[in-house]
Structures are given as C-alpha cells and as structure tokens.
Design a protein around this motif. Structure first.
Motif, PDB file in Angstrom:
ATOM      1  N   ALA A  15       0.825  -1.204   0.000  1.00 33.37           N
ATOM      2  CA  ALA A  15       0.000   0.000   0.000  1.00 33.37           C
ATOM      3  C   ALA A  15       0.864   1.261   0.000  1.00 33.37           C
ATOM      4  CB  ALA A  15      -0.931  -0.008   1.211  1.00 33.37           C
ATOM      5  N   THR A  16       1.973   1.223   0.727  1.00 30.47           N
ATOM      6  CA  THR A  16       2.874   2.380   0.780  1.00 30.47           C
ATOM      7  C   THR A  16       3.467   2.657  -0.593  1.00 30.47           C
ATOM      8  OG1 THR A  16       3.431   1.861   3.088  1.00 30.47           O
ATOM      9  CG2 THR A  16       4.909   3.354   1.904  1.00 30.47           C
ATOM     10  N   VAL A  17       3.934   1.607  -1.252  1.00 29.77           N
ATOM     11  CA  VAL A  17       4.513   1.772  -2.581  1.00 29.77           C
ATOM     12  C   VAL A  17       3.461   2.294  -3.556  1.00 29.77           C
ATOM     13  CG1 VAL A  17       5.565   0.580  -4.545  1.00 29.77           C
ATOM     14  CG2 VAL A  17       6.299   0.027  -2.216  1.00 29.77           C
ATOM     15  N   ARG A  18       2.268   1.685  -3.528  1.00 28.91           N
ATOM     16  CA  ARG A  18       1.214   2.096  -4.443  1.00 28.91           C
ATOM     17  C   ARG A  18       0.833   3.576  -4.234  1.00 28.91           C
ATOM     18  NH1 ARG A  18       0.686   0.423  -8.855  1.00 28.91           N
ATOM     19  NH2 ARG A  18      -1.429   1.261  -8.940  1.00 28.91           N
ATOM     20  N   HIS A  19       0.735   3.985  -2.972  1.00 31.81           N
ATOM     21  CA  HIS A  19       0.339   5.366  -2.686  1.00 31.81           C
ATOM     22  C   HIS A  19       1.433   6.349  -3.108  1.00 31.81           C
ATOM     23  CE1 HIS A  19      -2.412   8.166  -0.747  1.00 31.81           C
ATOM     24  NE2 HIS A  19      -1.349   8.800  -0.243  1.00 31.81           N
ATOM     25  N   TYR A  20       2.677   5.994  -2.869  1.00 35.56           N
ATOM     26  CA  TYR A  20       3.770   6.878  -3.253  1.00 35.56           C
ATOM     27  C   TYR A  20       3.878   6.985  -4.772  1.00 35.56           C
ATOM     28  CZ  TYR A  20       8.314   9.090  -3.571  1.00 35.56           C
ATOM     29  OH  TYR A  20       9.332   9.956  -3.862  1.00 35.56           O
ATOM     30  N   ALA A  22       1.465   6.870  -6.816  1.00 37.91           N
ATOM     31  CA  ALA A  22       0.338   7.678  -7.284  1.00 37.91           C
ATOM     32  C   ALA A  22       0.491   9.157  -6.938  1.00 37.91           C
ATOM     33  CB  ALA A  22      -0.961   7.145  -6.687  1.00 37.91           C
ATOM     34  N   THR A  23       1.135   9.468  -5.818  1.00 38.52           N
ATOM     35  CA  THR A  23       1.133  10.852  -5.326  1.00 38.52           C
ATOM     36  C   THR A  23       2.487  11.556  -5.367  1.00 38.52           C
ATOM     37  OG1 THR A  23       1.593  10.211  -3.033  1.00 38.52           O
ATOM     38  CG2 THR A  23      -0.731  10.226  -3.746  1.00 38.52           C
ATOM     39  N   ALA A  24       3.587  10.801  -5.369  1.00 39.79           N
ATOM     40  CA  ALA A  24       4.943  11.363  -5.270  1.00 39.79           C
ATOM     41  C   ALA A  24       5.166  12.100  -3.959  1.00 39.79           C
ATOM     42  CB  ALA A  24       5.249  12.279  -6.455  1.00 39.79           C
ATOM     43  N   GLU A  25       4.327  11.836  -2.959  1.00 38.81           N
ATOM     44  CA  GLU A  25       4.447  12.453  -1.641  1.00 38.81           C
ATOM     45  C   GLU A  25       4.748  11.384  -0.595  1.00 38.81           C
ATOM     46  OE1 GLU A  25       4.373  15.580  -0.920  1.00 38.81           O
ATOM     47  OE2 GLU A  25       3.764  16.368  -2.881  1.00 38.81           O
ATOM     48  N   LYS A  30      -1.997   7.767   8.252  1.00 33.72           N
ATOM     49  CA  LYS A  30      -3.361   8.254   8.072  1.00 33.72           C
ATOM     50  C   LYS A  30      -3.828   8.070   6.625  1.00 33.72           C
ATOM     51  CE  LYS A  30      -6.259  12.376   8.605  1.00 33.72           C
ATOM     52  NZ  LYS A  30      -6.285  13.827   8.976  1.00 33.72           N
ATOM     53  N   ALA A  31      -2.942   8.341   5.669  1.00 33.48           N
ATOM     54  CA  ALA A  31      -3.295   8.179   4.255  1.00 33.48           C
ATOM     55  C   ALA A  31      -3.606   6.726   3.935  1.00 33.48           C
ATOM     56  CB  ALA A  31      -2.158   8.686   3.375  1.00 33.48           C
ATOM     57  N   LEU A  32      -2.860   5.804   4.529  1.00 33.42           N
ATOM     58  CA  LEU A  32      -3.107   4.385   4.250  1.00 33.42           C
ATOM     59  C   LEU A  32      -4.428   3.923   4.856  1.00 33.42           C
ATOM     60  CD1 LEU A  32       0.445   2.778   4.663  1.00 33.42           C
ATOM     61  CD2 LEU A  32      -0.640   3.745   2.631  1.00 33.42           C
ATOM     62  N   VAL A  33      -4.764   4.437   6.047  1.00 34.24           N
ATOM     63  CA  VAL A  33      -6.044   4.092   6.669  1.00 34.24           C
ATOM     64  C   VAL A  33      -7.203   4.574   5.802  1.00 34.24           C
ATOM     65  CG1 VAL A  33      -7.565   4.578   8.636  1.00 34.24           C
ATOM     66  CG2 VAL A  33      -5.164   4.009   9.021  1.00 34.24           C
ATOM     67  N   GLU A  34      -7.058   5.787   5.262  1.00 37.61           N
ATOM     68  CA  GLU A  34      -8.146   6.372   4.477  1.00 37.61           C
ATOM     69  C   GLU A  34      -8.276   5.760   3.089  1.00 37.61           C
ATOM     70  OE1 GLU A  34      -7.149  10.482   4.457  1.00 37.61           O
ATOM     71  OE2 GLU A  34      -7.892  10.863   6.507  1.00 37.61           O
ATOM     72  N   GLU A  35      -7.168   5.376   2.478  1.00 42.00           N
ATOM     73  CA  GLU A  35      -7.195   4.951   1.081  1.00 42.00           C
ATOM     74  C   GLU A  35      -7.244   3.442   0.886  1.00 42.00           C
ATOM     75  OE1 GLU A  35      -7.425   6.950  -1.486  1.00 42.00           O
ATOM     76  OE2 GLU A  35      -7.353   8.790  -0.289  1.00 42.00           O
ATOM     77  N   TYR A  36      -6.805   2.673   1.873  1.00 40.73           N
ATOM     78  CA  TYR A  36      -6.686   1.228   1.675  1.00 40.73           C
ATOM     79  C   TYR A  36      -7.389   0.484   2.807  1.00 40.73           C
ATOM     80  CZ  TYR A  36      -3.166   2.688  -1.679  1.00 40.73           C
ATOM     81  OH  TYR A  36      -2.519   3.304  -2.719  1.00 40.73           O
ATOM     82  N   THR A 349      12.295   5.640 -10.293  1.00 38.83           N
ATOM     83  CA  THR A 349      11.985   4.433  -9.514  1.00 38.83           C
ATOM     84  C   THR A 349      10.538   4.462  -9.044  1.00 38.83           C
ATOM     85  OG1 THR A 349      12.868   5.512  -7.520  1.00 38.83           O
ATOM     86  CG2 THR A 349      14.353   4.053  -8.739  1.00 38.83           C
ATOM     87  N   ARG A 350       9.949   5.665  -8.927  1.00 37.75           N
ATOM     88  CA  ARG A 350       8.524   5.797  -8.614  1.00 37.75           C
ATOM     89  C   ARG A 350       7.733   5.539  -9.896  1.00 37.75           C
ATOM     90  NH1 ARG A 350       4.750   9.557  -9.182  1.00 37.75           N
ATOM     91  NH2 ARG A 350       6.283  10.948 -10.157  1.00 37.75           N
ATOM     92  N   LEU A 351       7.629   4.263 -10.209  1.00 38.69           N
ATOM     93  CA  LEU A 351       7.113   3.839 -11.499  1.00 38.69           C
ATOM     94  C   LEU A 351       5.945   2.884 -11.297  1.00 38.69           C
ATOM     95  CD1 LEU A 351       7.822   3.971 -14.597  1.00 38.69           C
ATOM     96  CD2 LEU A 351       9.197   1.934 -14.232  1.00 38.69           C
ATOM     97  N   ASP A 352       4.963   2.935 -12.180  1.00 31.08           N
ATOM     98  CA  ASP A 352       3.857   1.979 -12.166  1.00 31.08           C
ATOM     99  C   ASP A 352       4.374   0.664 -12.744  1.00 31.08           C
ATOM    100  OD1 ASP A 352       1.556   0.511 -12.407  1.00 31.08           O
ATOM    101  OD2 ASP A 352       0.355   2.119 -13.258  1.00 31.08           O
TER     102      ASP A 352
END
Length: 376
Positions: A15-20, A22-25, A30-36, A349-352
């Motif tokens: 989830a951390t990799v996927r969120h990063y 998508a957002t580059a942030e 908190k973001a993981l709780v809300e999104e996943y 490296t922040r690649l899909d």
C-alpha cells in the motif's frame, strides 16, 4: 533479495509503494487508513512502517515526513508483492486487469498504426518507440536489430588428423569462419584409411552445400537436423554443435542504434528537477548509447516455458551512474529463438511497475512477431 515479511507487513509495504507511486508524496499512516482497506489501526500501521524502515525497505526523507520506498522496497514490491495472492482480492484484481488492459492497448496501437508490409524496419521501430513512450509515460528505448543478412555461400569439412575435423564456412560477403572439432572416433574408425574419410567428408560437404547454400545464418542456427538424410547421422551431432557454435560466434552482439522517444515528458517529473541529473541522462542517451546498449541487450535467463524474461533494474542496481536513480525495464525481441534486439522503458523508480512490465512484454512480443515478416 530475500526478505521474510508477515502478511501484514506485505500489505502495508504494498500500500505504501502504491500510494507513493500515485502521489509522489511521502506516505503517512493516516493516508493508508483512508485509502486502503488494511483492516488495522493507524497506530498499528505506524509500528509496521517503523519495522519496514529498520529493514531498509522504507525511509523518511525528513524527520517529520511520512515514508518513501527505498530501492530495496521497490525490489520486494516487484519480486513478491505484485503477485496477486499476496494482496487483497479487490486490489489484485484491479491492478491485474489494468496491467493486462494496458498490454492489450500496446498491441492494438502497434497493429493499428504500424503496417509491416508498407514500412521499412527502421520506420517500424521508430513508430513502436513513440507508441511505447506515449502509453508507458516513460522514455522508450528500442535497439535496431543485429545484422542478420549473412548467407551461407560454401561449407567444407576437412580432416586435419585422425578424429579431428575442421568445419569451414564462407558467407556471401566472403567472410570465412572455421571450427576445429574432435569426433571422438572408435578404435576401429581410427584405423580407417584417411583417403576414405576424406571422400566421406567431401560427400557430406556436397550434401550440406546442396541443402544449405543461400540460407541465412539464423536459419542454420534453428535448423532441424533430424530432417537431414539418415545416412549422415554419424556426423549429425558434430555438425549441429559446430554450425550452432559458429553461428553464435558470427552473430555475437554488436552495439546498434537505439531509438529513443519520450524524453521531454519524463524529465518534467519531480524526480528530475535537478538540471545536472537531467544533463547526465541526456548525455547518456545521446552520446554514450554503446554503454546503454550493452545493458539493455544483456540476455537474461528465460522464464519457465521458454518465454523471454522482462528484466527490471531498480535504482542502484543499474551499473551506469546517470541512471542509478532510475528504473530500467527491458526485454529482447527475437527472430525465432535468437535475440536480435531489445525494447525497454526508462523512468523514475517511482514507477507503475505492473503496467510498465506489461507494456514492455507486449511490445517485445509484437516486435518478435513483426520481425519474422522481414527478410533476414
């Protein structure tokens, strides 16, 4: 890289990799709780992220920031976490469908815009590079194929001494290649008259020239030797090994031009905000293609079933300094079983990763098929 993670750690790293991506942030709990739908509290996620950081899979760019995947974290993600069984059902299905869909889009786009019969090979590859860059959002890299036009002009088998035979091959360009081989004769064969053996070798040479003259070296490498006349079975294994080795030697890879597309779009991404970094990457792409060529044309071991493997080099895994903050994904395209060129994408490296791997695999398969339509 073998790192043993619990299921919870796997899901939170995924989830951390996927969120990063998508957002580059930097990613916080908190973001993981809300999104996943991870099924755990924010405090539990923070604890697990701390463990992952200590393992070197995540890091904090600033003390008050969230976490960012490291090269090692991306490696675990690619090798272990994009396997559907390791993720929640809904997430794995969505990502698998998206990657498969993008792979089909590549194939459809190539079929729609590139007509094999109406285009030169160079034009085909230029068009494929542009489509690959557009659909992947990365810099696309497609090498021109290895020279495969050499045809067999003459073949000769010559006895050097008892049990030792030289195979001599002359191409249509009058290049000569030779291979000395031992036949491992039996004691009875060793006593045979050398003139008799010379006559036999001449008969075999004549037979092979009548069957093989004018064929490309690629055809010889893939020749079905079982179809040769049964009376020459005694020489079959020797000839197969000799010709195959000569062909491999003659077709040893040499650096060719790389088609590059999509540079301007990729270099606008936040990872490439430093001018010095951009300049070194552009210099590599424009002035040092031979180094890059050797990297992307490296022949990986095939996957189970003989399918060409997609190679993923992440960050510091890349031996070339200008791209050690990038990910390079590549695969070879082929004529028959022989790799003749490579297709790849270069991005941050922040690649899909799921989509990029699917795009490269589809493009390599398409070019392998298309390449069979061009005369060797």
């Amino acid at each position: 890289m073998e790192v043993q993670l619990t299921n919870r750690q796997q899901h939170i790293l995924w989830a951390t990799v996927r969120h990063y991506i998508a957002t580059a942030e930097p990613v916080g709990s908190k973001a993981l709780v809300e999104e996943y739908d991870l099924g755990v509290s924010s405090a539990t996620i923070r604890n697990v992220m701390g463990v992952l950081e200590k393992s070197g899979l995540l890091y904090q760019p600033h003390a008050s920031a969230g976490r960012v995947p490291s090269d090692s974290g991306y490696r675990i993600y690619v090798d272990q976490l994009i396997t559907p069984s390791l993720r929640s059902r809904s997430a794995s299905q969505t990502d698998a469908i998206r990657a498969e869909t993008l792979g089909r889009e590549v194939e459809v786009a190539l079929q729609k815009h590139l007509q094999w019969e109406d285009r030169s090979l160079e034009t085909l590859l230029q068009g494929a590079a542009q489509i690959l860059a557009t659909l992947s959002g990365c810099i696309s890299l497609i090498t021109m194929p290895q020279t495969t036009t050499a045809l067999l002009r003459h073949l000769q088998l010559v006895q050097i001494e008892a049990g030792r035979i030289m195979l001599i091959v002359v191409t249509d360009g009058y290049e000569t290649h030779s291979k000395l081989m031992d036949l491992s004769p039996t004691p009875e064969e060793t006593q045979r008259d050398s003139e008799v053996i010379d006559r036999e070798l001449q008969i075999v040479s004549n037979f092979l020239n009548s069957h093989l003259r004018g064929r490309s070296l690629l055809e010889l490498a893939n020749l079905n030797w079982s179809e040769l006349d049964q009376e020459f079975q005694r020489y079959g294994e020797f000839l197969k090994n000799s010709v195959a080795e000569l062909t491999r030697r003659t077709l040893a890879p040499t650096a060719t031009q790389i088609m590059v597309r999509g540079v301007s779009e990729v270099l606008r991404q936040p990872e490439f905000s430093q001018l010095q970094q951009v300049q070194t990457i552009i210099h590599l792409l424009e002035e040092e293609q031979d180094q890059l060529w050797r990297l992307i044309f490296e022949e990986p071991e095939p996957e189970d079933g003989g399918k060409p493997k997609v190679t993923v080099r992440i960050g510091a895994e890349n031996p070339l300094e200008p791209i050690r903050t990038c990910t390079l994904i590549s695969s070879n395209y082929r004529r028959g079983s022989i790799p003749v060129g490579s297709v790849g994408v270069l991005g941050p490296t922040r690649l899909d990763y799921e989509s990029a791997i699917a795009v490269v695999a589809s493009a390599a398969d398409y070019l392998s098929e298309a390449f069979s339509y061009f005369n060797p």
